[in-house]
Design a protein around this motif. Structure first.
Motif, short mmCIF file in Angstrom:
data_model
loop_
_atom_site.label_atom_id
_atom_site.label_comp_id
_atom_site.label_asym_id
_atom_site.label_seq_id
_atom_site.Cartn_x
_atom_site.Cartn_y
_atom_site.Cartn_z
N MET A 1 19.95 24.95 9.53
CA MET A 1 19.25 23.92 10.26
C MET A 1 17.87 23.66 9.66
SD MET A 1 19.81 22.05 12.89
CE MET A 1 19.46 21.62 14.51
N SER A 2 17.25 24.69 9.15
CA SER A 2 15.92 24.58 8.58
C SER A 2 15.92 23.71 7.33
CB SER A 2 15.40 25.97 8.26
OG SER A 2 14.18 25.88 7.61
N SER A 3 16.95 23.81 6.49
CA SER A 3 17.01 23.00 5.27
C SER A 3 17.20 21.52 5.58
CB SER A 3 18.11 23.52 4.34
OG SER A 3 19.37 23.35 4.94
N ILE A 4 17.93 21.20 6.63
CA ILE A 4 18.11 19.80 7.04
C ILE A 4 16.78 19.24 7.55
CG2 ILE A 4 19.24 18.28 8.71
CD1 ILE A 4 21.68 20.05 8.51
N MET A 5 16.03 20.03 8.25
CA MET A 5 14.74 19.60 8.75
C MET A 5 13.78 19.33 7.60
SD MET A 5 12.54 21.72 11.43
CE MET A 5 11.98 20.93 12.86
N VAL A 6 13.75 20.18 6.61
CA VAL A 6 12.91 19.98 5.42
C VAL A 6 13.40 18.76 4.66
CG1 VAL A 6 12.27 20.98 3.19
CG2 VAL A 6 12.26 22.41 5.23
N PHE A 7 14.71 18.57 4.59
CA PHE A 7 15.29 17.42 3.88
C PHE A 7 14.80 16.10 4.47
CE2 PHE A 7 18.75 14.32 3.37
CZ PHE A 7 18.80 14.26 1.98
N PHE A 8 14.64 16.00 5.77
CA PHE A 8 14.16 14.77 6.40
C PHE A 8 12.63 14.73 6.52
CE2 PHE A 8 18.54 14.67 8.09
CZ PHE A 8 18.89 13.42 7.59
N PHE A 9 12.02 15.89 6.65
CA PHE A 9 10.58 15.95 6.85
C PHE A 9 9.80 15.55 5.60
CE2 PHE A 9 6.56 18.34 6.90
CZ PHE A 9 5.99 17.79 8.04
N VAL A 10 10.18 16.04 4.45
CA VAL A 10 9.46 15.76 3.20
C VAL A 10 9.49 14.26 2.86
CG1 VAL A 10 9.42 16.21 0.71
CG2 VAL A 10 9.71 18.11 2.31
N PRO A 11 10.65 13.60 2.86
CA PRO A 11 10.63 12.16 2.58
C PRO A 11 9.85 11.36 3.63
CG PRO A 11 12.86 13.00 2.36
CD PRO A 11 12.01 14.10 2.93
N THR A 12 9.89 11.80 4.88
CA THR A 12 9.14 11.11 5.93
C THR A 12 7.64 11.22 5.68
OG1 THR A 12 10.91 11.58 7.52
CG2 THR A 12 8.77 10.96 8.42
N VAL A 13 7.17 12.39 5.31
CA VAL A 13 5.75 12.59 5.03
C VAL A 13 5.35 11.76 3.81
CG1 VAL A 13 4.03 14.27 4.25
CG2 VAL A 13 5.60 14.84 6.11
N ILE A 14 6.16 11.76 2.78
CA ILE A 14 5.87 10.96 1.57
C ILE A 14 5.82 9.48 1.93
CG2 ILE A 14 6.78 10.24 -0.67
CD1 ILE A 14 7.79 13.13 -1.01
N PHE A 15 6.80 9.03 2.71
CA PHE A 15 6.83 7.62 3.10
C PHE A 15 5.58 7.25 3.90
CE2 PHE A 15 7.80 4.29 6.17
CZ PHE A 15 8.23 3.28 5.32
N LEU A 16 5.23 8.07 4.89
CA LEU A 16 4.10 7.75 5.75
C LEU A 16 2.76 7.87 5.02
CD1 LEU A 16 5.19 9.39 9.12
CD2 LEU A 16 5.10 6.96 8.54
N SER A 17 2.66 8.71 4.02
CA SER A 17 1.38 8.88 3.34
C SER A 17 1.21 7.96 2.13
CB SER A 17 1.21 10.34 2.91
OG SER A 17 2.22 10.68 1.97
N LEU A 18 2.29 7.52 1.51
CA LEU A 18 2.17 6.68 0.31
C LEU A 18 2.69 5.25 0.52
CD1 LEU A 18 3.28 9.20 -2.45
CD2 LEU A 18 0.97 8.47 -1.89
N VAL A 19 3.90 5.14 0.94
CA VAL A 19 4.56 3.83 0.99
C VAL A 19 4.04 2.97 2.15
CG1 VAL A 19 6.78 2.66 1.20
CG2 VAL A 19 6.60 4.75 -0.15
N ALA A 20 3.94 3.54 3.33
CA ALA A 20 3.55 2.76 4.51
C ALA A 20 2.16 2.13 4.38
CB ALA A 20 3.65 3.61 5.76
N PRO A 21 1.14 2.86 3.93
CA PRO A 21 -0.18 2.23 3.80
C PRO A 21 -0.19 1.09 2.78
CG PRO A 21 -0.43 4.59 3.78
CD PRO A 21 1.03 4.30 3.71
N ILE A 22 0.45 1.28 1.64
CA ILE A 22 0.52 0.23 0.62
C ILE A 22 1.27 -0.98 1.18
CG2 ILE A 22 1.46 -0.37 -1.65
CD1 ILE A 22 0.91 2.56 -2.45
N TRP A 23 2.34 -0.73 1.87
CA TRP A 23 3.14 -1.80 2.47
C TRP A 23 2.30 -2.59 3.47
CZ3 TRP A 23 8.26 -0.54 5.51
CH2 TRP A 23 8.94 -1.73 5.81
N LEU A 24 1.57 -1.90 4.32
CA LEU A 24 0.73 -2.58 5.32
C LEU A 24 -0.39 -3.38 4.66
CD1 LEU A 24 0.45 0.16 8.08
CD2 LEU A 24 1.62 -2.04 8.23
#
Length: 87
Positions: A1-24
């Motif tokens: 279960m921990s690996s699935i959480m990391v699998f979704f958590f890392v891309p979410t953090v990357i998206f929110l810290s890099l892609v979302a601000p540039i997009w906005l």
């Protein structure tokens, strides 16, 4: 279960810290450029004003031609009240 959480958590953090601000930033920059441009009604009004200006210029040229023919020196009229007084 921990690996699935990391699998979704890392891309979410990357998206929110890099892609979302540039997009906005790009989204709101585009919105402001759209607001700065002329609307269709404003363009029509501007075209109408330009046509009126051209017609007025033609009328002024016609009047100047008539005045040149009737009163040759009308352009060099000397108004002594507007001239500065030299002592």
């Amino acid at each position: 279960m921990s690996s699935i959480m990391v699998f979704f958590f890392v891309p979410t953090v990357i998206f929110l810290s890099l892609v979302a601000p540039i997009w906005l930033i790009l989204h709101y920059r585009t919105k402001s450029k759209i607001r700065r441009s002329l609307s269709e009604d404003e363009r029509d009004l501007l075209e109408s004003a330009l046509k009126t200006a051209v017609r007025l210029e033609q009328r002024i040229n016609a009047l100047e031609t008539i005045l040149d023919a009737d009163h040759g020196g009308w352009r060099t009229y000397d108004n002594r009240h507007d001239r500065p007084q030299h002592h």
